[in-house]
Design a protein around this motif. Structure first.
Motif, PDB file in Angstrom:
ATOM      1  N   THR A  25       0.841  -1.197   0.000  1.00  0.00           N
ATOM      2  CA  THR A  25       0.000   0.000   0.000  1.00  0.00           C
ATOM      3  C   THR A  25       0.874   1.243   0.000  1.00  0.00           C
ATOM      4  OG1 THR A  25      -0.139   0.018   2.415  1.00  0.00           O
ATOM      5  CG2 THR A  25      -1.889  -1.137   1.221  1.00  0.00           C
ATOM      6  N   VAL A  26       0.308   2.344  -0.478  1.00  0.00           N
ATOM      7  CA  VAL A  26       1.044   3.603  -0.581  1.00  0.00           C
ATOM      8  C   VAL A  26       0.576   4.566   0.497  1.00  0.00           C
ATOM      9  CG1 VAL A  26       1.546   5.583  -2.059  1.00  0.00           C
ATOM     10  CG2 VAL A  26       1.347   3.305  -3.055  1.00  0.00           C
ATOM     11  N   ASP A  27       1.529   5.114   1.238  1.00  0.00           N
ATOM     12  CA  ASP A  27       1.241   6.141   2.242  1.00  0.00           C
ATOM     13  C   ASP A  27       1.383   7.534   1.650  1.00  0.00           C
ATOM     14  OD1 ASP A  27       0.826   4.236   4.237  1.00  0.00           O
ATOM     15  OD2 ASP A  27       2.936   4.241   4.828  1.00  0.00           O
ATOM     16  N   ALA A  33       9.479  15.925 -12.624  1.00  0.00           N
ATOM     17  CA  ALA A  33       9.762  15.585 -14.016  1.00  0.00           C
ATOM     18  C   ALA A  33      10.864  14.541 -14.172  1.00  0.00           C
ATOM     19  CB  ALA A  33      10.132  16.843 -14.795  1.00  0.00           C
ATOM     20  N   GLN A  34      11.615  14.256 -13.102  1.00  0.00           N
ATOM     21  CA  GLN A  34      12.702  13.283 -13.199  1.00  0.00           C
ATOM     22  C   GLN A  34      12.515  12.028 -12.352  1.00  0.00           C
ATOM     23  OE1 GLN A  34      13.740  16.690 -12.335  1.00  0.00           O
ATOM     24  NE2 GLN A  34      13.791  17.077 -14.517  1.00  0.00           N
ATOM     25  N   SER A  35      11.714  12.104 -11.287  1.00  0.00           N
ATOM     26  CA  SER A  35      11.660  10.960 -10.380  1.00  0.00           C
ATOM     27  C   SER A  35      10.303  10.791  -9.705  1.00  0.00           C
ATOM     28  CB  SER A  35      12.748  11.092  -9.309  1.00  0.00           C
ATOM     29  OG  SER A  35      12.499  12.232  -8.501  1.00  0.00           O
ATOM     30  N   LEU A  36      10.056   9.551  -9.308  1.00  0.00           N
ATOM     31  CA  LEU A  36       8.877   9.178  -8.548  1.00  0.00           C
ATOM     32  C   LEU A  36       9.355   8.570  -7.245  1.00  0.00           C
ATOM     33  CD1 LEU A  36       5.761   8.493  -8.346  1.00  0.00           C
ATOM     34  CD2 LEU A  36       6.393   6.270  -9.304  1.00  0.00           C
ATOM     35  N   ARG A  37       8.687   8.933  -6.148  1.00  0.00           N
ATOM     36  CA  ARG A  37       9.030   8.400  -4.834  1.00  0.00           C
ATOM     37  C   ARG A  37       7.729   8.001  -4.151  1.00  0.00           C
ATOM     38  NH1 ARG A  37      13.279   8.888  -1.167  1.00  0.00           N
ATOM     39  NH2 ARG A  37      12.622   8.855   1.005  1.00  0.00           N
ATOM     40  N   LEU A  38       7.548   6.697  -3.913  1.00  0.00           N
ATOM     41  CA  LEU A  38       6.361   6.183  -3.235  1.00  0.00           C
ATOM     42  C   LEU A  38       6.758   5.638  -1.872  1.00  0.00           C
ATOM     43  CD1 LEU A  38       4.601   4.129  -6.063  1.00  0.00           C
ATOM     44  CD2 LEU A  38       3.994   6.405  -5.248  1.00  0.00           C
ATOM     45  N   ALA A  39       6.248   6.251  -0.812  1.00  0.00           N
ATOM     46  CA  ALA A  39       6.430   5.719   0.535  1.00  0.00           C
ATOM     47  C   ALA A  39       5.352   4.650   0.712  1.00  0.00           C
ATOM     48  CB  ALA A  39       6.290   6.824   1.569  1.00  0.00           C
ATOM     49  N   CYS A  40       5.781   3.413   0.925  1.00  0.00           N
ATOM     50  CA  CYS A  40       4.851   2.272   0.934  1.00  0.00           C
ATOM     51  C   CYS A  40       4.985   1.439   2.213  1.00  0.00           C
ATOM     52  CB  CYS A  40       5.153   1.352  -0.247  1.00  0.00           C
ATOM     53  SG  CYS A  40       5.092   2.107  -1.857  1.00  0.00           S
ATOM     54  N   ARG A  41       4.015   0.572   2.370  1.00  0.00           N
ATOM     55  CA  ARG A  41       4.069  -0.480   3.387  1.00  0.00           C
ATOM     56  C   ARG A  41       3.902  -1.800   2.652  1.00  0.00           C
ATOM     57  NH1 ARG A  41       3.314   1.536   8.649  1.00  0.00           N
ATOM     58  NH2 ARG A  41       2.557   3.685   8.608  1.00  0.00           N
ATOM     59  N   ALA A  42       4.791  -2.730   2.962  1.00  0.00           N
ATOM     60  CA  ALA A  42       4.747  -4.045   2.330  1.00  0.00           C
ATOM     61  C   ALA A  42       4.529  -5.100   3.413  1.00  0.00           C
ATOM     62  CB  ALA A  42       6.043  -4.319   1.581  1.00  0.00           C
ATOM     63  N   LEU A  50       9.670   3.087  -2.770  1.00  0.00           N
ATOM     64  CA  LEU A  50       9.852   2.673  -4.156  1.00  0.00           C
ATOM     65  C   LEU A  50      10.222   3.908  -4.969  1.00  0.00           C
ATOM     66  CD1 LEU A  50       9.621   0.476  -6.343  1.00  0.00           C
ATOM     67  CD2 LEU A  50       7.220   1.124  -6.585  1.00  0.00           C
ATOM     68  N   LEU A  51      11.329   3.812  -5.698  1.00  0.00           N
ATOM     69  CA  LEU A  51      11.835   4.919  -6.502  1.00  0.00           C
ATOM     70  C   LEU A  51      11.810   4.528  -7.972  1.00  0.00           C
ATOM     71  CD1 LEU A  51      15.005   5.541  -4.329  1.00  0.00           C
ATOM     72  CD2 LEU A  51      12.890   6.865  -4.249  1.00  0.00           C
ATOM     73  N   ALA A  52      11.569   5.500  -8.839  1.00  0.00           N
ATOM     74  CA  ALA A  52      11.629   5.260 -10.277  1.00  0.00           C
ATOM     75  C   ALA A  52      12.046   6.541 -10.978  1.00  0.00           C
ATOM     76  CB  ALA A  52      10.282   4.792 -10.809  1.00  0.00           C
ATOM     77  N   LYS A  53      12.655   6.372 -12.136  1.00  0.00           N
ATOM     78  CA  LYS A  53      12.991   7.515 -12.986  1.00  0.00           C
ATOM     79  C   LYS A  53      11.775   7.817 -13.851  1.00  0.00           C
ATOM     80  CE  LYS A  53      17.832   6.300 -13.079  1.00  0.00           C
ATOM     81  NZ  LYS A  53      18.909   5.676 -13.852  1.00  0.00           N
ATOM     82  N   VAL A  54      11.498   9.099 -14.050  1.00  0.00           N
ATOM     83  CA  VAL A  54      10.344   9.552 -14.823  1.00  0.00           C
ATOM     84  C   VAL A  54      10.819  10.203 -16.114  1.00  0.00           C
ATOM     85  CG1 VAL A  54       8.403  11.169 -14.857  1.00  0.00           C
ATOM     86  CG2 VAL A  54       8.949   9.927 -12.753  1.00  0.00           C
ATOM     87  N   SER A  55      10.172   9.846 -17.220  1.00  0.00           N
ATOM     88  CA  SER A  55      10.371  10.523 -18.505  1.00  0.00           C
ATOM     89  C   SER A  55       9.012  11.035 -18.947  1.00  0.00           C
ATOM     90  CB  SER A  55      10.913   9.562 -19.560  1.00  0.00           C
ATOM     91  OG  SER A  55      12.146   9.037 -19.175  1.00  0.00           O
ATOM     92  N   VAL A  56       8.876  12.349 -19.042  1.00  0.00           N
ATOM     93  CA  VAL A  56       7.623  12.954 -19.462  1.00  0.00           C
ATOM     94  C   VAL A  56       7.597  13.016 -20.982  1.00  0.00           C
ATOM     95  CG1 VAL A  56       6.183  15.030 -19.331  1.00  0.00           C
ATOM     96  CG2 VAL A  56       7.517  14.307 -17.336  1.00  0.00           C
ATOM     97  N   THR A  57       6.484  12.580 -21.567  1.00  0.00           N
ATOM     98  CA  THR A  57       6.302  12.606 -23.014  1.00  0.00           C
ATOM     99  C   THR A  57       5.042  13.414 -23.329  1.00  0.00           C
ATOM    100  OG1 THR A  57       4.948  10.607 -23.021  1.00  0.00           O
ATOM    101  CG2 THR A  57       7.335  10.304 -23.233  1.00  0.00           C
ATOM    102  N   ALA A  58       4.812  13.701 -24.593  1.00  0.00           N
ATOM    103  CA  ALA A  58       3.574  14.382 -24.979  1.00  0.00           C
ATOM    104  C   ALA A  58       2.412  13.427 -24.725  1.00  0.00           C
ATOM    105  CB  ALA A  58       3.618  14.776 -26.446  1.00  0.00           C
TER     106      ALA A  58
END
Length: 113
Positions: A25-27, A33-42, A50-58
């Motif tokens: 679940t996500v807290d 524009a460059q990154s995603l950060r999800l504070a979660c409980r597993a 959970l971290l991810a790189k973000v690429s924005v497109t049209a």
């Protein structure tokens, strides 16, 4: 244009459930524009990020380079489950579509531009 939003989105956690391994679940969610950060409980593991790189497109964005903080030895297992979930992902919510690469390394979000 730079847009910063800080708001409560009812139902957003339910939409993320399609993307995350079962029971996670996500807290909180932070994205720029460059990154995603999800504070979660597993389950069993507890709090993770959970971290991810973000690429924005049209008309969309791509998430890739997934990493997990705070999972200790379970890190590779959780990331493996995440890749499996992403590889099977193909969801439509109104005009938005979310799907993943067959290897689970990239998640795509699109909406009409």
């Amino acid at each position: 244009m730079l847009l910063r939003i800080n708001l409560e989105l009812p139902g957003f956690q339910d939409a993320l459930a399609e993307f995350l391994p079962k029971g996670m679940t996500v807290d909180a969610c932070e994205m720029d524009a460059q990154s995603l950060r999800l504070a979660c409980r597993a389950p069993i593991i507890g709090k993770v990020v959970l971290l991810a790189k973000v690429s924005v497109t049209a008309g969309g964005l791509n998430l890739r380079g997934f990493e997990l903080e705070g999972a200790g030895l379970a890190r590779s297992m959780v990331l493996g489950k995440l890749r499996d979930k992403i590889s099977d992902l193909d969801v439509r919510r109104g005009v938005m579509r979310i799907w993943g690469d067959s290897d689970g390394s990239v998640a795509y979000l699109s909406w009409p531009s």
